[in-house]
Each structure stands twice: as C-alpha cells, then as structure tokens.
Design an enzyme around this catalytic site. Structure first.
Site, PDB file in Angstrom:
ATOM      1  CG  ASP A   1      69.495  67.866   0.718  1.00 37.95           C
ATOM      2  OD1 ASP A   1      68.387  68.288   1.113  1.00 37.95           O
ATOM      3  OD2 ASP A   1      69.822  67.890  -0.494  1.00 37.95           O
TER       4      ASP A   1
ATOM      5  CD  GLU B   1      65.698  71.968  -2.132  1.00 35.31           C
ATOM      6  OE1 GLU B   1      65.140  72.879  -2.798  1.00 35.31           O
ATOM      7  OE2 GLU B   1      66.863  72.099  -1.676  1.00 35.31           O
TER       8      GLU B   1
END
Length: 437
Positions: free
Chosen positions: A86, A150
């Site tokens: 991400d 994350e």
C-alpha cells in the site's frame, strides 16, 4: 567478488517498480484500500519463478502474499524479507508527472511508492527470480511477505499475519525491510549508509476535552476548546529529555569517529552540533516526541461546543513508554482525557550481530567509498508486528543515491521518484547480502 546478478534482474527491477506503481494501492485509512491487484501481480512473478505464493486476507481485497524459499541448512534460522504494497494518497495536480504513471524518464522511475516501498518489493522479486534462473539456494530459509495496510494500522497486513498465520513464519529469527542502507550525502564529500537497527514506538493519541456548551457571547469558564488548546500548547512546547538508546549511542560513536571528533555522550546536543548535516540521521531519535497534528471542535462560530478533540503523533524510544505515559498525564492535566488511538512497540536490534556485519559488508562491496553506520528510525515499519513472533528487524533497502536527492522528502512527498541506477545498486547489494546471510 564478481557480480552475480544477471542483466535481466537489472531490467526486471525497473519494470516491476514501474508496474507496481501503476497499480493504485492508495491507503486512505479506515479500510479504504485495495491491495489485491498488486498482491496478485507479485504472486504471479513469484509463481513464474517456481516459488509457490499464498494469498491471505482478513478483509476482502486487503491481500497479503507469503512464500518461502528453502535453504540448504535446515538448522539455520529463517530470514524474513517483507515489504508493504500500500501507499499513502497523492494529489495528481501537485505532481510533475501523474503519481500512478510509473513513468521512467531520464533514468528515474516516478510515482507514489517509488521509495515507500514498491522499489524494495521489486528488488525482492528481481533477486529471487534471478536465483531461480541460476539455480541458487540460500543457506537459510527465506520467507517473503508482501503486506497490506502498513500505511495505516497494519491490522489487515502484518498484524493479521502475525496473529493468525504465525505458522508461515516458523523458524524466522530475523527480518529486513524498509528505510536503511541508502546514501546520505553530508555536503562535505562523505557518503554515509545508515542501516536501521531500531524503531521508536508508535503512540498515536486522541485527546478529548469536555466542558459546558453555551452561547458564544456568554462568560464560560468551562470552555472545552480553551482546555484542549492549553493542553495542546503544553504538549507542543514540551522539551523532552535526552534518552539515548544503545542503537543511538552506537550511531553517535561511529559518526564521531568518522568526523574525528570526541564522542562525548554526556553532552549529546553539543555532539549533534559538531556533526553538522549528519546530525539529521540521529536528532529525531535521541528523545521521545509528541507532535499535535489534528484538531476538531465546534460547528458554529457563536456556539461554544461541549467537546473538543485533538490527535497527537507520539513516538517513544525503546524503554521510554512509561516516561511517555507519565509525561502525557502531566501535560494534559485534569481537564483533558487522552487515550491511544494506535499503539505499537519500540524496537531495538543488535548492531554487533553477524547479520548486521553481513549487511555492512554487502554495502561496502558495492560502495567502497561509503561509510556504514547503524541508526534508529524515528517512525515505524511492519517489523513491529513481526516482532510479536520473536523476529528481530532491520531496515535494509539499499539505494545508491546522487547528491542533492532528498531521500527523506520522498516518503509521502510530492514527486516521489527513484533513480534507475539506485535500483540496480539495490539488487546487487541485496543479492550479495542474501547469498551470505
């Protein structure tokens, strides 16, 4: 030692970085992200190399990839290579190129994730595929994890993997991931390569002040906004005491030796002044911190609200959480409540380990003019969640960067980009380290 990666690996790391950038995995928080297309891309590249991937989700579309490459020494502890899929949001209007174009221009790959951290994901894929072509097996098992989430809570990513799928990481004793082994130019001709051996703990806070709602024209000594503002001011102006950890002490000692100055750890502020620009590598990690970042109160100018809320980005050093809590209790005072919105542990890893020595040697092999030093990250990574499994984490994403390139500004910044040559260096160094790990 002669270079062992092939030309195809150097081409692939650029292609993979660009391709992954083009897959928009923007994490806006609150579950608003879809990593699955990037996870499927990474899984396909592994499968092409004969490495069997497992795709795992806690929430639909929030996909993680885990795989294992068997080593030749079954008694050796496994090594975890992890990178998140991400990225943080990017406003296209602010950028010189579209942030999800993955454009390669003048020897540079542009786009969100070029540094944080689709570059490392691409390096891992390129090295492992090169090994498959060459029939290389590592000494120790290598576990690969490409994670979701994350950039928010990690609840759908590394936290989920550590809590629900610990068996996939059986035998892992150490791990490497982002934010280390990059070139730091000190402005005086020195090239420093900091390798992360610690992280401050994450303490994202919610502060709530309550008072008596009323008309804005009336006297009100129970004003929630005033109470919150006073607490926020105290927090923002607080001078946290110096608390150098073992990693920070090691960093200061090695930097002082590099600059030929006395490593007087009894006066760290004076030592930082003597280090000049190199102090940037250490100055954010010599103490705890708490920075107010968000305020929310009221709905109309002539109405005093009954509640006011703020958020604070707090960070604490290894061993510093108790002091952090006690200080926040004192700074907020009796009229403001505070709680952890998100909390994760601080980490510290040994700098005298064989693994750290091998990372140092791999960097020095391809950057003999460089000076490797340990450092502590001011922020955090997925290593926090994987530490629940007893995995010691290091920050090691090697990049050889040109002078004038502001590595720190690339993280969550506008015009994030990475030089092609930096990716090539990363593949070479990562390959060398993994062959000796």
């Amino acid at each position: 030692m002669a270079e062992q990666v092939d030309g195809r690996a150097l081409d692939e790391v650029v292609t993979f970085t660009s391709d992954l950038i083009r897959i928009d995995t923007t994490n806006r928080g609150g579950g608003d992200c879809q990593e699955r297309p990037a996870a499927e891309y990474a899984a396909a590249r592994l499968a092409e190399a004969g490495i069997e991937p497992t795709l795992l989700e806690r929430t639909k579309g929030r996909t993680n990839v885990v795989a294992r490459v068997g080593g030749t020494d079954p008694g050796a502890g496994a090594l975890l290579l992890h990178g998140h899929l991400d990225v943080v949001p990017a406003e296209a209007a602010d950028w010189s190129v579209h942030p999800f174009s993955g454009e390669v221009r003048d020897g540079v790959v542009w786009g969100r994730g070029a540094v944080d951290m689709k570059n490392m994901d691409a390096m891992i894929l390129a090295v492992l595929r090169a090994w498959a072509r060459q029939g290389v097996r590592p000494r120790r098992d290598i576990v690969i994890a490409f994670t979701a989430d994350e950039e928010a809570s990690a609840e759908d990513g590394s936290g989920f993997l550590a809590d629900a799928h610990a068996a996939l990481f059986e035998g892992c004793t150490e791990g490497i991931s982002e934010s280390g082994a990059f070139t730091f130019h000190d402005g005086n001709g020195r090239q420093i390569y900091p390798i992360a051996a610690g992280e401050r703990g994450t303490a994202w806070l919610k502060l709530t002040a309550r008072g008596r709602a009323g008309h804005g024209s009336k006297v009100n000594r129970d004003n929630a906004v005033t109470r919150l503002s006073a607490a926020i001011t105290r927090i923002g102006e607080h001078e946290w005491p110096l608390r150098p950890t073992a990693t920070v002490r090691a960093a200061l000692t090695e930097l002082a030796a590099l600059y030929g100055i006395d490593s007087d750890l009894t006066d760290i502020d004076a030592l930082l002044d003597k280090l000049g620009p190199a102090a940037k590598l250490v100055e954010s990690t010599v103490r705890n911190s708490a920075n107010p970042t968000m305020l929310n109160a009221g709905y109309k100018v002539n109405v005093i609200p009954g509640e006011a809320v703020a958020q604070v980005d707090g960070r604490y050093l290894p061993g510093g959480e108790d002091e952090f809590r006690e200080t926040l209790d004192r700074l907020t005072g009796p009229d403001v409540e505070w709680e952890f919105h998100h909390r994760e542990v601080a980490l510290e890893s040994p700098v005298d380990s064989a693994t750290f020595a091998r990372m140092r040697a791999a960097v020095e092999e391809f950057a003999p003019e460089g000076h490797v030093v340990p450092y502590c990250m001011s922020g955090g990574t997925d290593a926090k969640q994987f530490s629940r499994l007893g995995i010691t984490g290091y920050g090691f994403t090697p990049l050889k960067l040109p002078e004038g390139y502001d590595y720190g500004a690339m993280f969550h910044g506008v015009d994030e980009r990475v030089p092609v040559e930096a990716l090539h260096f990363g593949v070479r160094v990562l390959d060398r380290f993994l062959r000796t790990a």
